[in-house]
Motif scaffolding. Sequence first.
Motif, short mmCIF file in Angstrom:
data_model
loop_
_atom_site.label_atom_id
_atom_site.label_comp_id
_atom_site.label_asym_id
_atom_site.label_seq_id
_atom_site.Cartn_x
_atom_site.Cartn_y
_atom_site.Cartn_z
N ASN A 119 5.58 -25.19 15.90
CA ASN A 119 4.81 -24.15 15.89
C ASN A 119 3.64 -24.50 14.99
OD1 ASN A 119 6.49 -22.72 17.49
ND2 ASN A 119 7.88 -22.15 15.70
N PHE A 120 3.44 -25.90 14.60
CA PHE A 120 2.09 -25.86 13.49
C PHE A 120 1.26 -26.84 14.23
CE2 PHE A 120 5.44 -24.22 11.09
CZ PHE A 120 4.97 -23.44 10.04
N GLU A 121 1.26 -27.14 15.46
CA GLU A 121 0.77 -28.29 16.18
C GLU A 121 -0.99 -27.95 16.07
OE1 GLU A 121 0.76 -26.78 20.81
OE2 GLU A 121 2.04 -28.29 20.13
N ARG A 122 -1.28 -26.50 16.11
CA ARG A 122 -2.57 -26.66 15.98
C ARG A 122 -3.26 -26.14 14.59
NH1 ARG A 122 -4.62 -25.34 21.15
NH2 ARG A 122 -3.05 -24.89 22.61
N HIS A 123 -2.44 -26.36 13.59
CA HIS A 123 -2.87 -26.34 12.24
C HIS A 123 -3.57 -27.56 11.74
CE1 HIS A 123 -0.30 -22.82 12.34
NE2 HIS A 123 -0.46 -22.67 11.16
N TYR A 124 -4.37 -27.40 10.60
CA TYR A 124 -5.05 -28.41 10.20
C TYR A 124 -4.32 -29.22 8.63
CZ TYR A 124 -9.04 -27.83 13.29
OH TYR A 124 -9.54 -27.69 14.48
N PRO A 125 -4.35 -30.31 8.35
CA PRO A 125 -3.58 -30.84 7.31
C PRO A 125 -4.01 -30.11 5.98
CG PRO A 125 -4.54 -32.59 8.32
CD PRO A 125 -5.07 -31.45 9.09
N GLY A 126 -5.26 -29.17 5.69
CA GLY A 126 -5.51 -28.66 4.76
C GLY A 126 -4.54 -27.20 4.49
N GLU A 127 -3.92 -26.85 5.73
CA GLU A 127 -3.16 -25.51 5.62
C GLU A 127 -1.69 -26.02 5.57
OE1 GLU A 127 -5.62 -23.03 9.15
OE2 GLU A 127 -4.64 -24.76 9.72
N LEU A 128 -1.35 -27.13 5.25
CA LEU A 128 0.13 -27.46 5.37
C LEU A 128 0.47 -27.75 3.91
CD1 LEU A 128 0.16 -30.13 8.10
CD2 LEU A 128 0.72 -27.65 8.31
N SER A 129 1.80 -27.60 3.70
CA SER A 129 2.36 -28.11 2.38
C SER A 129 2.39 -29.81 2.25
CB SER A 129 3.98 -27.50 2.18
OG SER A 129 4.69 -27.98 2.97
N GLY A 130 2.85 -29.97 1.06
CA GLY A 130 3.08 -31.70 1.20
C GLY A 130 4.33 -32.10 1.73
N GLY A 131 5.28 -31.44 2.13
CA GLY A 131 6.40 -31.83 2.79
C GLY A 131 6.21 -31.93 4.49
N MET A 132 5.33 -30.72 4.82
CA MET A 132 4.59 -30.72 5.98
C MET A 132 3.94 -31.79 6.46
SD MET A 132 4.54 -26.45 6.29
CE MET A 132 3.89 -26.40 7.88
N LYS A 133 2.84 -32.25 5.48
CA LYS A 133 1.95 -33.32 5.74
C LYS A 133 2.73 -34.52 6.08
CE LYS A 133 -1.89 -31.17 3.18
NZ LYS A 133 -2.50 -31.55 1.68
N GLN A 134 4.05 -34.71 5.26
CA GLN A 134 4.76 -36.18 5.38
C GLN A 134 5.63 -35.98 6.58
OE1 GLN A 134 4.22 -39.12 4.88
NE2 GLN A 134 4.82 -39.40 2.86
N ARG A 135 6.09 -34.84 7.18
CA ARG A 135 6.42 -34.84 8.45
C ARG A 135 5.45 -35.25 9.54
NH1 ARG A 135 11.31 -31.38 7.84
NH2 ARG A 135 11.33 -30.09 6.03
N VAL A 136 4.36 -34.81 9.38
CA VAL A 136 3.32 -35.20 10.60
C VAL A 136 3.16 -36.73 10.31
CG1 VAL A 136 0.91 -35.30 11.23
CG2 VAL A 136 1.96 -33.07 10.16
N GLY A 137 3.34 -37.31 9.17
CA GLY A 137 3.15 -38.79 9.21
C GLY A 137 4.10 -39.49 9.79
#
Length: 254
Positions: free
Chosen positions: A123-141
Amino acid sequence: MEVRNVSKTFTGDTGHVYALRNVSMHFDAGEFVAIIGPSGCGKSTLLRMLAGLDQPSAGAVLFHGQFIPEPNPRISMVFQNFALLPWKTVKENVLLALRTQEMPEQHKEHIANQLLTRVGLRNFERHYPGELSGGMKQRVGIARALSVNPEVLLLDEPFSALDEITALDLRRQLLDLWQEKRVNDTYVLVTHLVEEAVLLADTVYIMSPRPGQVIAKLKIDLPRPRFEHHRSKKFFQEVDRIQSILQKHSNITV
């Protein structure tokens, strides 16, 4: 993969700095390996050579018996600082790794969607990295690194910038992802946390202070899934075993 008698020297204004000296390691298919050692012992430098992002000053790094002169699509890396492009969405960041893959765009979209669902970010596919928490950013990575279906996943202290609750959740998720394909996929984790190494790895390589050298190779004799045993007496015996080796070699001088 094999690391064969690898040394790494950097040259600067103050002369030569020896980061690694005569390091040898071997990683089997389906193995989860941790490399642990004090800060500055060359762990991340070694991982960059495994990824083909850097070259040894001496020795060789081999993948299926061949040198790794440049990044290989069968080897992916998850970085400590997330390494996301801030002007691209979550889904676009995952698709970046697929840009060189010869497959229909529709199939690339399917892979990205599938992985984002798997790491809990559908549900976050259209969000930008600046809108994510650190844990969510690493999930993207992690999703981006896995999108190319690599044989080897390299992890450079991927949870060190996260709070412990988030880190524990991601460690659990990482093990689940590895368990799904552990017959073929090899994970190599660089960490300075002894408990993290014992929780995740089959094999732990312990490195000395700089210049980094392998001072021990240990098999972790704990059943899986580990999260059911990570507060057990046996778990802490393994932790103590590694800590005693690190402490014994903490005052090495060269």
